[in-house]
Design an enzyme around this catalytic site. Sequence first.
Site, PDB file in Angstrom:
ATOM      1  N   LYS A  91       1.193  11.159   1.626  1.00 43.62           N
ATOM      2  CA  LYS A  91       0.072  10.642   0.840  1.00 43.62           C
ATOM      3  C   LYS A  91       0.058  11.253  -0.561  1.00 43.62           C
ATOM      4  O   LYS A  91      -0.058  10.539  -1.571  1.00 43.62           O
ATOM      5  CB  LYS A  91      -1.248  10.955   1.548  1.00 43.62           C
ATOM      6  CG  LYS A  91      -1.463  10.212   2.853  1.00 43.62           C
ATOM      7  CD  LYS A  91      -2.756  10.706   3.530  1.00 43.62           C
ATOM      8  CE  LYS A  91      -2.969  10.068   4.876  1.00 43.62           C
ATOM      9  NZ  LYS A  91      -4.211  10.557   5.536  1.00 43.62           N
ATOM     10  N   CYS A 109      -4.301  15.151   2.587  1.00 46.44           N
ATOM     11  CA  CYS A 109      -4.718  15.768   3.855  1.00 46.44           C
ATOM     12  C   CYS A 109      -4.609  14.746   4.983  1.00 46.44           C
ATOM     13  O   CYS A 109      -4.712  13.536   4.769  1.00 46.44           O
ATOM     14  CB  CYS A 109      -6.166  16.251   3.790  1.00 46.44           C
ATOM     15  SG  CYS A 109      -6.515  17.504   2.538  1.00 46.44           S
ATOM     16  N   ASP A 110      -4.427  15.253   6.182  1.00 48.23           N
ATOM     17  CA  ASP A 110      -4.489  14.409   7.367  1.00 48.23           C
ATOM     18  C   ASP A 110      -4.867  15.278   8.557  1.00 48.23           C
ATOM     19  O   ASP A 110      -4.468  16.449   8.626  1.00 48.23           O
ATOM     20  CB  ASP A 110      -3.162  13.707   7.635  1.00 48.23           C
ATOM     21  CG  ASP A 110      -3.310  12.580   8.642  1.00 48.23           C
ATOM     22  OD1 ASP A 110      -3.685  11.467   8.225  1.00 48.23           O
ATOM     23  OD2 ASP A 110      -3.075  12.813   9.843  1.00 48.23           O
ATOM     24  N   SER A 111      -5.643  14.710   9.486  1.00 43.75           N
ATOM     25  CA  SER A 111      -6.124  15.481  10.637  1.00 43.75           C
ATOM     26  C   SER A 111      -5.840  14.753  11.948  1.00 43.75           C
ATOM     27  O   SER A 111      -5.853  13.519  12.003  1.00 43.75           O
ATOM     28  CB  SER A 111      -7.634  15.731  10.524  1.00 43.75           C
ATOM     29  OG  SER A 111      -7.951  16.462   9.359  1.00 43.75           O
ATOM     30  N   GLY A 146      -3.315  18.893   8.144  1.00 43.31           N
ATOM     31  CA  GLY A 146      -2.229  19.156   7.199  1.00 43.31           C
ATOM     32  C   GLY A 146      -2.723  19.025   5.776  1.00 43.31           C
ATOM     33  O   GLY A 146      -3.571  18.169   5.468  1.00 43.31           O
TER      34      GLY A 146
END
Length: 418
Positions: A91, A109-111, A146
Amino acid sequence: MSSLNDGASPDPNKVFPGLGPAGAGPVDAPPLPRLQLTLASQSPARLATLRAAGVNPRVQVSGVDEEDLLSRLERSGAAPGTKVLALASAKARTVAADLHQEADFILGCDSMFEFEGEIHGKPHSADIARERLRRMRGRSGVLHTGHCLVHAGTLRSLGAISHARVHFAQLSDAEIEAYIETGEPLEVAGSFTTDGLGGPFIEHIEGDYHGVVGVSLPLVRQLAAEFGVSFTQFWASPRCPANGIMPAWTANLLASRQEGSYHHGADGFMLCGCGKRHWGMNGAAGVAAFRQHNGRPELLMQHRSKWSHGGGTWAVAGGAIEWDETPLAGALREFEEEAAISRDFLDVQARHENNHGDWAYTTFLASVRDGIQAHADPESVELRWVDVDAVEELPLLPSFARSWPEVLDLARQAGLLG
């Protein structure tokens, strides 16, 4: 390019000088310059968290094909932390390469929520949310987030992962039904929120609360500091950044528009839980190739190019593992690229792993028959077959030097020393 438990970038534009974070300077210094952050996410929770911390980021959605990347990661058996870091970096880098508005840094970010070894995404239906909430009540799971911070001018990037264990209250069936009726748990990862209507159902969190919401503020501060930047420089007016003087390399970085390039998607540095930067966001791997020459065991050594991380030192050939590669596949590919020796000539006998949790370096010990020639690529000053007793006489990369006794012992056990 690599060492036994650290690695180096194949592009000088992506190498951190290693001077450490700048932090705030003396109180009588001038204020640090204000910097603009772009958030590569459409998450309202992440935007609200950053705004509450004084940051007013611009928002640009990446449009990354998440399903395609996740399918590649599934094929390699990637862990949840690897998945969220891969998505976060994709991203941030996609937005950095096509910015719609001026920015200094881009944050991706990623969750994902892990419960009983399974990843729980958005349920999208009441039935799935109900089943999950009933299973999770009175128990706990881990929220992985992340983060990837990219400098807009050079595309230099640094990733990190936060982990937090979330403990759920013993919800009644009636509370679960009422929560589902609100619609909130249907479109959030894990079927719950901590900063919304689901907050009362969370008994406690082991780890950073903000990471569970979607962006760990302390971790973003650490990532910024590795660039020589203070988090306060992202504060929006009328707040004033901390006083201080930026390191010269940070000032040069911020002024640079010389874009670097990445050979592979997982190329890049990662800020490990040990507090050090390592090359390869999916870890790194290499090959310790041994041969018998004139009755003596020799190891193929790589003299690292001066521009690289740890340049001028010696280690073994290897590098970053791609997102959809196993450590062995990554090691063999990197070895072929850097030594021009086909994997068909390698007989892998053993492996050594230096595992830091979110990051690992894996060395595969292999035999090569005498007479096979190695040819250095631009990442090496020289490739040389070195008698195993003379390896420690070279100026070794420190991490290689620490791991070498263990690798040598494994080589002895595997019969690679003759």
